[in-house]
Design a protein around this motif. Structure first.
Motif, PDB file in Angstrom:
ATOM      1  N   GLY A 147      49.680  49.874  67.718  1.00 27.23           N
ATOM      2  CA  GLY A 147      49.119  49.498  66.534  1.00 27.23           C
ATOM      3  C   GLY A 147      47.891  50.207  66.110  1.00 27.23           C
ATOM      4  N   ARG A 148      47.727  51.445  66.744  1.00 28.55           N
ATOM      5  CA  ARG A 148      46.313  52.105  66.358  1.00 28.55           C
ATOM      6  C   ARG A 148      46.855  53.479  66.004  1.00 28.55           C
ATOM      7  N   VAL A 149      48.189  53.715  65.800  1.00 28.50           N
ATOM      8  CA  VAL A 149      48.615  55.046  65.208  1.00 28.50           C
ATOM      9  C   VAL A 149      49.740  54.797  64.049  1.00 28.50           C
ATOM     10  N   SER A 150      49.390  55.314  62.894  1.00 29.26           N
ATOM     11  CA  SER A 150      50.304  55.055  61.789  1.00 29.26           C
ATOM     12  C   SER A 150      51.645  55.025  62.154  1.00 29.26           C
ATOM     13  N   PRO A 151      52.627  54.073  61.808  1.00 29.59           N
ATOM     14  CA  PRO A 151      54.065  54.137  62.304  1.00 29.59           C
ATOM     15  C   PRO A 151      54.532  55.330  61.374  1.00 29.59           C
ATOM     16  N   ILE A 152      55.495  55.960  61.906  1.00 28.02           N
ATOM     17  CA  ILE A 152      56.306  57.094  61.227  1.00 28.02           C
ATOM     18  C   ILE A 152      57.632  56.501  60.892  1.00 28.02           C
ATOM     19  N   PRO A 153      57.615  56.918  59.586  1.00 23.71           N
ATOM     20  CA  PRO A 153      59.279  55.882  58.771  1.00 23.71           C
ATOM     21  C   PRO A 153      60.274  56.386  59.477  1.00 23.71           C
ATOM     22  N   ALA A 154      60.613  57.614  60.152  1.00 20.63           N
ATOM     23  CA  ALA A 154      61.970  57.683  60.724  1.00 20.63           C
ATOM     24  C   ALA A 154      61.987  57.313  62.166  1.00 20.63           C
ATOM     25  N   VAL A 155      61.053  56.771  62.658  1.00 22.80           N
ATOM     26  CA  VAL A 155      60.921  56.230  64.032  1.00 22.80           C
ATOM     27  C   VAL A 155      60.833  54.638  64.124  1.00 22.80           C
ATOM     28  N   GLN A 156      61.681  53.829  64.953  1.00 25.17           N
ATOM     29  CA  GLN A 156      61.625  52.365  64.945  1.00 25.17           C
ATOM     30  C   GLN A 156      60.574  51.850  65.779  1.00 25.17           C
ATOM     31  N   ARG A 201      41.218  49.068  63.915  1.00 18.32           N
ATOM     32  CA  ARG A 201      41.306  49.845  62.545  1.00 18.32           C
ATOM     33  C   ARG A 201      40.563  51.305  62.560  1.00 18.32           C
ATOM     34  N   LEU A 202      39.812  51.316  63.704  1.00 17.55           N
ATOM     35  CA  LEU A 202      38.735  52.569  63.719  1.00 17.55           C
ATOM     36  C   LEU A 202      39.514  53.727  63.987  1.00 17.55           C
ATOM     37  N   ILE A 203      40.425  53.812  64.897  1.00 17.55           N
ATOM     38  CA  ILE A 203      40.831  55.013  65.536  1.00 17.55           C
ATOM     39  C   ILE A 203      41.824  55.754  64.249  1.00 17.55           C
ATOM     40  N   HIS A 240      38.215  49.839  72.461  1.00 17.09           N
ATOM     41  CA  HIS A 240      38.262  50.869  71.528  1.00 17.09           C
ATOM     42  C   HIS A 240      37.450  52.202  72.148  1.00 17.09           C
ATOM     43  N   GLU A 241      36.355  51.889  72.915  1.00 17.93           N
ATOM     44  CA  GLU A 241      35.670  53.386  73.222  1.00 17.93           C
ATOM     45  C   GLU A 241      36.486  53.907  74.433  1.00 17.93           C
ATOM     46  N   ALA A 242      37.308  53.231  75.193  1.00 14.59           N
ATOM     47  CA  ALA A 242      38.046  53.668  76.082  1.00 14.59           C
ATOM     48  C   ALA A 242      39.348  54.283  75.716  1.00 14.59           C
ATOM     49  N   LEU A 243      39.864  53.937  74.635  1.00 13.93           N
ATOM     50  CA  LEU A 243      40.992  54.262  73.900  1.00 13.93           C
ATOM     51  C   LEU A 243      40.691  55.450  73.295  1.00 13.93           C
ATOM     52  N   GLY A 252      55.060  46.029  63.584  1.00 14.13           N
ATOM     53  CA  GLY A 252      54.362  45.068  63.674  1.00 14.13           C
ATOM     54  C   GLY A 252      52.832  44.763  64.287  1.00 14.13           C
ATOM     55  N   VAL A 253      52.477  45.771  65.280  1.00 11.23           N
ATOM     56  CA  VAL A 253      50.973  45.331  65.546  1.00 11.23           C
ATOM     57  C   VAL A 253      50.213  46.129  64.583  1.00 11.23           C
ATOM     58  N   TRP A 254      50.801  47.138  63.905  1.00  9.05           N
ATOM     59  CA  TRP A 254      50.111  48.124  62.829  1.00  9.05           C
ATOM     60  C   TRP A 254      49.655  46.946  61.722  1.00  9.05           C
ATOM     61  N   LEU A 255      50.837  46.228  61.306  1.00  6.59           N
ATOM     62  CA  LEU A 255      50.496  45.137  60.295  1.00  6.59           C
ATOM     63  C   LEU A 255      49.577  44.163  60.701  1.00  6.59           C
ATOM     64  N   ALA A 256      49.705  43.462  61.912  1.00  5.73           N
ATOM     65  CA  ALA A 256      48.725  42.680  62.336  1.00  5.73           C
ATOM     66  C   ALA A 256      47.357  43.175  62.131  1.00  5.73           C
ATOM     67  N   ASN A 257      47.149  44.335  62.693  1.00  7.91           N
ATOM     68  CA  ASN A 257      45.826  44.681  62.579  1.00  7.91           C
ATOM     69  C   ASN A 257      45.210  45.044  61.298  1.00  7.91           C
TER      70      ASN A 257
END
Length: 301
Positions: free
Chosen positions: A259-268, A72-74, A110-113, A272-277
């Motif tokens: 899962g660490r980048v906000s989903p873009i509404p227009a992009v499929q 969630r930190l990025i 996280h530190e590496a990413l 799923g991973v964003w929500l799980a996080n």
């Protein structure tokens, strides 16, 4: 005066007094230079720094809950960078104790990413607290190491080290003899949802938290079916404090920032991973060609 791009520093924590002095001086300097200065502090960081930063113009962000899952930190740092007035300098202090192997592995990832997530950032300087025993890993992930009053380049710094960490196996866990091990396809989704809800409720999760875990697992299982070869395996187990769902499949995730980048509404994809996080206390993902993908979802009682 800002930096040209992203500067990722490791401040080795060997002594509380030295850590406080170095951190406060670093953030106050940013305020004097007209930069946005932010301290992201977990419980220990707050204990050490809150009083010293009071009235300095430094913004303090409590990561006690946020940092339980380092994924969630990025997104939080992205928001800070996008809203900063001028250059941004931050101090990061992970919230979870590193004696937990699962949490320590996610902090290392996280530190590496961070270097991949902010490779195109402008005027962003991030100083991370690093325990002395984590220094060998920090040498790979930080452009600069500050230790005992000295500053030097990271001895093994590699801006793409995140790909290697993302491909590592997850830490081994001791599963009890009665753990669930279920192979699934699309037709099995309703039964899997029921299984997770029943098992996690019996473990002691509240109804809301059991449903959170069920929803998160459903999202990851659906991803496995769509992207991981139409089938996979779900394992569930628990220890005294934590209920875990692990989903494995033969697919390969090529983007370690999933899962660490906000989903873009227009992009499929990516939701799923964003929500799980956001639903789970810790999410661990590792993926490599030839070995497949493992996703562990943990919720604490």
């Amino acid at each position: 005066m800002g930096t040209a791009g992203f500067v990722h520093e490791a401040l080795v924590h060997r002594d509380d007094d030295a850590y406080v002095a170095a951190t406060v001086d670093f953030l106050r300097e940013g305020v004097r230079e007209g930069e946005t200065a932010v301290a992201l502090l977990g419980p220990r960081g707050t204990e050490l720094l809150a009083d010293a930063l009071d009235g300095t113009g430094v913004r303090v962000v409590d990561t006690t809950d946020l940092g339980r899952n380092p994924a969630r930190l990025i997104p939080t740092l992205r928001d800070l960078l996008e809203t900063a007035r001028g250059p941004l300098r931050c101090v990061g202090n992970p919230a979870r104790a590193t004696h937990d192997p699962a949490a320590a592995a996610e902090i290392a990832l996280h530190e590496a990413l961070l270097n991949l997530a902010f490779d195109d950032a402008i005027d962003f300087r991030l100083r991370c607290t690093v325990d002395a025993d984590a220094l060998p890993e920090a040498e790979h992930t930080h452009t600069t190491v500050l230790d005992g009053g000295t500053s030097r380049p990271g001895a093994a710094y590699d801006p793409e080290h995140g790909y290697a960490v993302f491909a590592r196996p997850l830490p081994e866990v001791a599963t009890p003899p009665d753990f669930d091990d279920v192979h699934f396809t699309l037709d099995d989704l309703p039964e899997l949802r029921d299984l997770v809800t029943v098992r996690s409720s019996a473990f002691g999760l509240s109804r809301d938290r059991a449903l959170d875990l069920t929803l998160a697992t459903n999202e990851i299982v659906t991803n496995s079916i769509v992207h991981g070869g139409d089938r996979g395996t779900l394992r569930t187990w628990h220890d005294e404090h934590t209920f875990t769902c692990e989903v494995t499949d033969s697919g390969h995730i090529t983007n370690p920032l999933v899962g660490r980048v906000s989903p873009i509404p227009a992009v499929q994809g990516g939701r799923g991973v964003w929500l799980a996080n956001r639903l789970c206390d810790l999410v661990s993902i590792r993926s490599a060609p030839g070995t497949g993908t493992v996703v562990r979802l943990q919720v604490d009682r």
